[in-house]
Design a protein around this motif. Structure first.
Motif, PDB file in Angstrom:
ATOM      1  N   GLY A  45      -5.257   4.131   7.597  1.00 54.32           N
ATOM      2  CA  GLY A  45      -5.831   3.722   6.319  1.00 54.32           C
ATOM      3  C   GLY A  45      -6.724   2.512   6.470  1.00 54.32           C
ATOM      4  O   GLY A  45      -6.910   1.986   7.572  1.00 54.32           O
ATOM      5  N   GLU A  46      -7.254   2.074   5.333  1.00 52.48           N
ATOM      6  CA  GLU A  46      -8.086   0.877   5.279  1.00 52.48           C
ATOM      7  C   GLU A  46      -7.438  -0.080   4.291  1.00 52.48           C
ATOM      8  O   GLU A  46      -7.103   0.324   3.173  1.00 52.48           O
ATOM      9  CB  GLU A  46      -9.509   1.224   4.848  1.00 52.48           C
ATOM     10  CG  GLU A  46     -10.450   0.053   4.936  1.00 52.48           C
ATOM     11  CD  GLU A  46     -11.906   0.446   4.768  1.00 52.48           C
ATOM     12  OE1 GLU A  46     -12.693  -0.443   4.376  1.00 52.48           O
ATOM     13  OE2 GLU A  46     -12.268   1.612   5.013  1.00 52.48           O
ATOM     14  N   TYR A  47      -7.266  -1.326   4.698  1.00 48.94           N
ATOM     15  CA  TYR A  47      -6.513  -2.300   3.916  1.00 48.94           C
ATOM     16  C   TYR A  47      -7.243  -3.636   3.840  1.00 48.94           C
ATOM     17  O   TYR A  47      -8.024  -3.964   4.724  1.00 48.94           O
ATOM     18  CB  TYR A  47      -5.131  -2.530   4.549  1.00 48.94           C
ATOM     19  CG  TYR A  47      -4.414  -1.253   4.876  1.00 48.94           C
ATOM     20  CD1 TYR A  47      -3.819  -0.490   3.879  1.00 48.94           C
ATOM     21  CD2 TYR A  47      -4.343  -0.779   6.187  1.00 48.94           C
ATOM     22  CE1 TYR A  47      -3.159   0.690   4.174  1.00 48.94           C
ATOM     23  CE2 TYR A  47      -3.687   0.403   6.495  1.00 48.94           C
ATOM     24  CZ  TYR A  47      -3.098   1.130   5.487  1.00 48.94           C
ATOM     25  OH  TYR A  47      -2.454   2.306   5.788  1.00 48.94           O
ATOM     26  N   GLU A  48      -6.915  -4.414   2.803  1.00 50.91           N
ATOM     27  CA  GLU A  48      -7.399  -5.785   2.705  1.00 50.91           C
ATOM     28  C   GLU A  48      -6.193  -6.677   2.462  1.00 50.91           C
ATOM     29  O   GLU A  48      -5.329  -6.360   1.636  1.00 50.91           O
ATOM     30  CB  GLU A  48      -8.400  -5.950   1.566  1.00 50.91           C
ATOM     31  CG  GLU A  48      -8.942  -7.374   1.494  1.00 50.91           C
ATOM     32  CD  GLU A  48      -9.979  -7.564   0.404  1.00 50.91           C
ATOM     33  OE1 GLU A  48     -11.168  -7.620   0.743  1.00 50.91           O
ATOM     34  OE2 GLU A  48      -9.569  -7.644  -0.764  1.00 50.91           O
ATOM     35  N   GLU A  64     -13.163  -4.177  16.997  1.00 57.23           N
ATOM     36  CA  GLU A  64     -12.035  -3.393  17.498  1.00 57.23           C
ATOM     37  C   GLU A  64     -11.112  -4.320  18.292  1.00 57.23           C
ATOM     38  O   GLU A  64     -11.571  -5.102  19.123  1.00 57.23           O
ATOM     39  CB  GLU A  64     -12.523  -2.257  18.393  1.00 57.23           C
ATOM     40  CG  GLU A  64     -11.427  -1.268  18.700  1.00 57.23           C
ATOM     41  CD  GLU A  64     -11.946   0.016  19.303  1.00 57.23           C
ATOM     42  OE1 GLU A  64     -11.183   0.652  20.041  1.00 57.23           O
ATOM     43  OE2 GLU A  64     -13.107   0.383  19.029  1.00 57.23           O
ATOM     44  N   TRP A  93     -17.405  -5.015  11.983  1.00 56.06           N
ATOM     45  CA  TRP A  93     -16.002  -4.728  12.266  1.00 56.06           C
ATOM     46  C   TRP A  93     -15.763  -4.916  13.760  1.00 56.06           C
ATOM     47  O   TRP A  93     -16.609  -4.585  14.583  1.00 56.06           O
ATOM     48  CB  TRP A  93     -15.657  -3.304  11.847  1.00 56.06           C
ATOM     49  CG  TRP A  93     -15.574  -3.142  10.360  1.00 56.06           C
ATOM     50  CD1 TRP A  93     -16.621  -2.942   9.509  1.00 56.06           C
ATOM     51  CD2 TRP A  93     -14.400  -3.199   9.563  1.00 56.06           C
ATOM     52  NE1 TRP A  93     -16.169  -2.862   8.219  1.00 56.06           N
ATOM     53  CE2 TRP A  93     -14.792  -3.008   8.221  1.00 56.06           C
ATOM     54  CE3 TRP A  93     -13.051  -3.384   9.838  1.00 56.06           C
ATOM     55  CZ2 TRP A  93     -13.895  -2.999   7.166  1.00 56.06           C
ATOM     56  CZ3 TRP A  93     -12.149  -3.368   8.773  1.00 56.06           C
ATOM     57  CH2 TRP A  93     -12.567  -3.182   7.467  1.00 56.06           C
ATOM     58  N   LYS A  96      -6.775   3.987  12.521  1.00 57.95           N
ATOM     59  CA  LYS A  96      -7.028   5.427  12.646  1.00 57.95           C
ATOM     60  C   LYS A  96      -5.732   6.232  12.666  1.00 57.95           C
ATOM     61  O   LYS A  96      -5.633   7.264  12.029  1.00 57.95           O
ATOM     62  CB  LYS A  96      -7.817   5.722  13.914  1.00 57.95           C
ATOM     63  CG  LYS A  96      -9.225   5.195  13.896  1.00 57.95           C
ATOM     64  CD  LYS A  96      -9.916   5.493  15.209  1.00 57.95           C
ATOM     65  CE  LYS A  96     -11.214   4.712  15.304  1.00 57.95           C
ATOM     66  NZ  LYS A  96     -11.761   4.719  16.648  1.00 57.95           N
ATOM     67  N   GLY A 120     -10.246  -7.573   6.349  1.00 58.02           N
ATOM     68  CA  GLY A 120     -10.088  -6.129   6.258  1.00 58.02           C
ATOM     69  C   GLY A 120      -9.518  -5.563   7.546  1.00 58.02           C
ATOM     70  O   GLY A 120      -9.746  -6.093   8.631  1.00 58.02           O
ATOM     71  N   VAL A 121      -8.756  -4.469   7.403  1.00 59.74           N
ATOM     72  CA  VAL A 121      -8.171  -3.778   8.550  1.00 59.74           C
ATOM     73  C   VAL A 121      -8.372  -2.281   8.372  1.00 59.74           C
ATOM     74  O   VAL A 121      -8.139  -1.746   7.288  1.00 59.74           O
ATOM     75  CB  VAL A 121      -6.653  -4.068   8.664  1.00 59.74           C
ATOM     76  CG1 VAL A 121      -6.025  -3.262   9.786  1.00 59.74           C
ATOM     77  CG2 VAL A 121      -6.383  -5.544   8.867  1.00 59.74           C
ATOM     78  N   LYS A 122      -8.805  -1.609   9.448  1.00 59.07           N
ATOM     79  CA  LYS A 122      -8.877  -0.150   9.484  1.00 59.07           C
ATOM     80  C   LYS A 122      -7.978   0.326  10.617  1.00 59.07           C
ATOM     81  O   LYS A 122      -8.016  -0.218  11.717  1.00 59.07           O
ATOM     82  CB  LYS A 122     -10.302   0.337   9.763  1.00 59.07           C
ATOM     83  CG  LYS A 122     -11.276   0.107   8.633  1.00 59.07           C
ATOM     84  CD  LYS A 122     -12.648   0.655   9.022  1.00 59.07           C
ATOM     85  CE  LYS A 122     -13.704   0.336   7.993  1.00 59.07           C
ATOM     86  NZ  LYS A 122     -15.042   0.815   8.410  1.00 59.07           N
ATOM     87  N   THR A 164      -9.016  -2.044  13.788  1.00 60.26           N
ATOM     88  CA  THR A 164     -10.344  -2.626  13.686  1.00 60.26           C
ATOM     89  C   THR A 164     -10.292  -3.610  12.538  1.00 60.26           C
ATOM     90  O   THR A 164      -9.717  -3.298  11.490  1.00 60.26           O
ATOM     91  CB  THR A 164     -11.397  -1.524  13.419  1.00 60.26           C
ATOM     92  OG1 THR A 164     -11.269  -0.521  14.426  1.00 60.26           O
ATOM     93  CG2 THR A 164     -12.799  -2.075  13.454  1.00 60.26           C
ATOM     94  N   TYR A 166       0.819  -1.216   0.000  1.00 60.03           N
ATOM     95  CA  TYR A 166       0.000   0.000   0.000  1.00 60.03           C
ATOM     96  C   TYR A 166       0.855   1.271   0.000  1.00 60.03           C
ATOM     97  O   TYR A 166       0.734   2.117   0.882  1.00 60.03           O
ATOM     98  CB  TYR A 166      -0.993  -0.015   1.170  1.00 60.03           C
ATOM     99  CG  TYR A 166      -2.059  -1.066   1.012  1.00 60.03           C
ATOM    100  CD1 TYR A 166      -3.135  -0.861   0.169  1.00 60.03           C
ATOM    101  CD2 TYR A 166      -1.967  -2.282   1.683  1.00 60.03           C
ATOM    102  CE1 TYR A 166      -4.117  -1.836   0.006  1.00 60.03           C
ATOM    103  CE2 TYR A 166      -2.936  -3.262   1.526  1.00 60.03           C
ATOM    104  CZ  TYR A 166      -4.005  -3.030   0.678  1.00 60.03           C
ATOM    105  OH  TYR A 166      -4.953  -3.992   0.523  1.00 60.03           O
TER     106      TYR A 166
END
Length: 104
Positions: free
Chosen positions: A42-45, A73, A71, A93, A89-91, A62, A17
Motif C-alpha cells: 500500500g501507500e501510506y503517510e 528506495e 521517492w 509493494k 510517505g511510504v510505498k 520506498t 490503515y
C-alpha cells in the motif's frame, strides 16, 4: 541488532490503515522507545512527533521524505531519518518489516 534484551513490551498493538500497518512499542532498558512493525502492500503517510530513525528489516519500502520530491528506495538493512514534527510517505509493494527508533 537482531535481538532486544531486557525490554518492556506494550501488549496492545498500534494499528493503522485498516490493519495494513501495525507495530508493537518496546521500551529498552535505557528508557528509549522503539517500535517493531509490519506493513502490507500500500501507500501510506505518517506524521512524526519526535525525530525517527527507521530501518527496513525485510521486504521492500520506498519513501518520500520531507522537503524531497523524489521517492527513495530503501534497501534491506538500511535506515533513513525523518525530522520531528513532519510527515513522510511510504510505498510498499509486497510487505515491509521494520524497526523505528524515536529520538527526543
Amino acid at each position: 541488532m537482531s535481538e532486544i534484551s531486557n525490554a518492556k513490551v506494550v501488549r496492545e498493538a498500534n494499528v493503522y490503515y485498516d490493519g495494513k500497518v501495525s507495530s508493537r512499542t518496546v521500551f529498552l532498558e535505557s528508557g528509549e522507545r522503539v517500535t517493531l512493525g509490519f506493513m502490507l502492500a500500500g501507500e501510506y503517510e505518517f506524521g512524526t512527533g519526535d525525530k525517527e530513525i527507521m530501518e527496513l528489516l525485510s521486504g521492500d519500502m520506498t519513501v518520500l521524505l520531507p522537503g524531497e520530491s523524489e521517492w527513495r528506495e530503501i534497501a534491506v538493512g538500511k535506515s533513513f531519518e525523518v525530522p520531528a514534527n513532519s510527515k513522510f510517505g511510504v510505498k510498499v509493494k509486497a510487505y515491509a518489516d521494520y524497526h523505528c527508533a524515536y529520538i527526543k
